[in-house]
Scaffold this motif. Structure first.
Motif, PDB file in Angstrom:
ATOM      1  N   UNK A 134     -37.293  18.874  36.447  1.00 28.33           N
ATOM      2  CA  UNK A 134     -36.199  18.851  35.615  1.00 28.33           C
ATOM      3  C   UNK A 134     -37.623  18.751  34.245  1.00 28.33           C
ATOM      4  N   UNK A 163     -33.477  14.599  22.755  1.00 23.97           N
ATOM      5  CA  UNK A 163     -32.009  14.712  22.837  1.00 23.97           C
ATOM      6  C   UNK A 163     -31.155  14.708  23.023  1.00 23.97           C
ATOM      7  N   UNK A 164     -31.254  15.562  24.258  1.00 34.25           N
ATOM      8  CA  UNK A 164     -30.836  16.512  24.950  1.00 34.25           C
ATOM      9  C   UNK A 164     -30.654  15.888  26.728  1.00 34.25           C
ATOM     10  N   UNK A 165     -30.060  16.320  27.152  1.00 33.78           N
ATOM     11  CA  UNK A 165     -29.717  15.806  28.777  1.00 33.78           C
ATOM     12  C   UNK A 165     -30.323  16.826  29.808  1.00 33.78           C
ATOM     13  N   UNK A 166     -31.237  16.325  30.284  1.00 24.03           N
ATOM     14  CA  UNK A 166     -32.231  17.264  31.463  1.00 24.03           C
ATOM     15  C   UNK A 166     -31.930  18.468  31.787  1.00 24.03           C
ATOM     16  N   UNK A 186     -39.265  15.512  34.707  1.00 24.21           N
ATOM     17  CA  UNK A 186     -39.547  15.225  35.862  1.00 24.21           C
ATOM     18  C   UNK A 186     -39.519  16.191  37.302  1.00 24.21           C
ATOM     19  N   UNK A 246     -30.269  10.558  43.850  1.00 24.40           N
ATOM     20  CA  UNK A 246     -31.413  11.478  43.591  1.00 24.40           C
ATOM     21  C   UNK A 246     -32.759  10.684  42.523  1.00 24.40           C
ATOM     22  N   UNK A 271     -35.867  10.281  40.251  1.00 24.54           N
ATOM     23  CA  UNK A 271     -36.487  10.597  39.614  1.00 24.54           C
ATOM     24  C   UNK A 271     -37.964   9.891  39.696  1.00 24.54           C
ATOM     25  N   UNK A 272     -38.866  10.648  38.991  1.00 21.11           N
ATOM     26  CA  UNK A 272     -40.400  10.309  38.868  1.00 21.11           C
ATOM     27  C   UNK A 272     -40.137   9.801  37.746  1.00 21.11           C
ATOM     28  N   UNK A 329     -25.885   8.554  35.040  1.00 20.09           N
ATOM     29  CA  UNK A 329     -26.970   8.018  34.648  1.00 20.09           C
ATOM     30  C   UNK A 329     -27.244   7.435  33.286  1.00 20.09           C
ATOM     31  N   UNK A 347     -30.735   6.149  31.033  1.00 18.60           N
ATOM     32  CA  UNK A 347     -32.067   6.103  30.827  1.00 18.60           C
ATOM     33  C   UNK A 347     -32.130   5.429  29.542  1.00 18.60           C
ATOM     34  N   UNK A 375     -34.881   7.927  34.395  1.00 23.59           N
ATOM     35  CA  UNK A 375     -33.348   8.239  34.756  1.00 23.59           C
ATOM     36  C   UNK A 375     -32.965   7.226  36.398  1.00 23.59           C
ATOM     37  N   UNK A 380     -29.566   5.809  27.106  1.00 26.31           N
ATOM     38  CA  UNK A 380     -28.875   7.459  26.851  1.00 26.31           C
ATOM     39  C   UNK A 380     -28.044   6.921  27.996  1.00 26.31           C
ATOM     40  N   UNK A 418     -26.014   9.517  30.473  1.00 25.56           N
ATOM     41  CA  UNK A 418     -25.742  11.242  30.757  1.00 25.56           C
ATOM     42  C   UNK A 418     -25.227  11.218  32.056  1.00 25.56           C
ATOM     43  N   UNK A 444     -27.964  19.053  40.004  1.00 27.38           N
ATOM     44  CA  UNK A 444     -28.053  18.032  39.095  1.00 27.38           C
ATOM     45  C   UNK A 444     -27.864  19.149  38.176  1.00 27.38           C
ATOM     46  N   UNK A 474     -26.437  18.301  33.789  1.00 28.00           N
ATOM     47  CA  UNK A 474     -26.261  16.910  32.753  1.00 28.00           C
ATOM     48  C   UNK A 474     -25.579  17.579  32.233  1.00 28.00           C
ATOM     49  N   UNK A 475     -24.690  16.677  31.525  1.00 27.24           N
ATOM     50  CA  UNK A 475     -24.558  16.283  30.222  1.00 27.24           C
ATOM     51  C   UNK A 475     -25.877  16.160  28.853  1.00 27.24           C
ATOM     52  N   UNK A 476     -24.676  16.980  27.925  1.00 27.13           N
ATOM     53  CA  UNK A 476     -25.912  16.394  26.951  1.00 27.13           C
ATOM     54  C   UNK A 476     -26.870  14.755  26.475  1.00 27.13           C
ATOM     55  N   UNK A 524     -25.771   8.401  23.040  1.00 25.20           N
ATOM     56  CA  UNK A 524     -26.484   7.847  22.714  1.00 25.20           C
ATOM     57  C   UNK A 524     -25.427   6.236  21.818  1.00 25.20           C
TER      58      UNK A 524
END
Lengths: 113, 113
Positions: free
Chosen positions: A36, A41-44, A89, A101, A103-104, B36, B38, B44, B88, B90, B102, B104-106, B109
């Motif tokens: 990913x 400022x955004x989602x993955x 990620x 799921x 994540x690293x 999620x 962050x 995540x 953050x 998500x 997966x 993700x949404x935006x 914050x």
């Protein structure tokens, strides 16, 4: 338990450099492996996935090959651009991991022109 | 096409105040839904998941709760915010289990002061 390890926390490159971000996993069987990308400022966003040994995933010039022998799924790109600057990620999902799921820790890529 | 919308985009809240974050998925029937979290500069961490309306499972205890009142809606809430809730948030969806991608949404914050 299942886990994903990304060894590089940050990578700094110049445009047109070759990129490698290392991802190793620990899981039984054949987990699904993912890359990913997350911009500030955004989602993955999903890049690509692979679920079988020697399967190659690719998208937007990035690629990775599922290697069960070395339990790796390293991300590579032949020539990076400034617009590739983001956090990458690696993640895995297995039937044994329930709904997790994993994540690293992420690798921040900075590409300078 | 599937769309995922999170609200609000950002929140600044006081310690001890309540919180409600929302997520709506359009264009997919009966998706698996996830929350999620962050931390700034962090990885995540999955908080909750839901495979059907009215059913939510907690993955990590962070003094938060989640609900799925409709097939396409997922709500994250708490009655009393802690400083440690900053970060953050998500929302994500997938078709089937975690061996699937997966989306993700935006994100939202949240700053707790």
């Amino acid at each position: 338990g299942d886990s994903v390890t990304q060894t590089e926390g940050q990578v700094a490159l110049s445009e047109e450099d070759f990129l490698t971000i290392h991802c190793n996993y620990s899981a039984s069987g054949y987990p699904a492996l993912f890359w990913y990308v997350q911009y500030p400022g955004e989602g993955p966003q999903f890049l690509f996935r692979a679920s079988r040994d020697k399967e190659k995933g690719s998208s937007r010039g990035f690629e990775a090959t599922y290697d069960k022998g070395t339990t790796s799924f390293h991300l590579r790109k032949a020539s990076v651009q400034e617009s590739d600057s983001a956090v990458y990620y690696c993640a895995l999902g297995t039937a044994n991991s329930g709904t997790y799921q994993r994540f690293g820790t992420g690798t921040k890529l900075q590409v300078v022109p | 096409a599937q769309t995922i919308h999170q609200w609000p985009v950002a929140e600044i809240k006081a310690v001890g105040s309540p919180l409600s974050l929302g997520c709506t998925i359009k264009g997919k029937s009966s998706p698996n839904l996830y929350w999620y979290w962050q931390a700034t500069g962090g990885t995540l961490q999955q908080l909750f998941y839901s495979i059907t309306v009215g059913q939510v499972e907690s993955v990590v205890q962070l003094n938060l709760s989640a609900s799925r009142p409709k097939d396409d809606q997922f709500i994250l809430s708490t009655e009393k915010l802690l400083l440690s809730h900053s970060g953050f948030y998500l929302c994500a969806w997938s078709l089937g289990g975690v061996q699937n991608t997966l989306y993700f949404g935006a994100g939202t914050r949240l700053s707790v002061l």
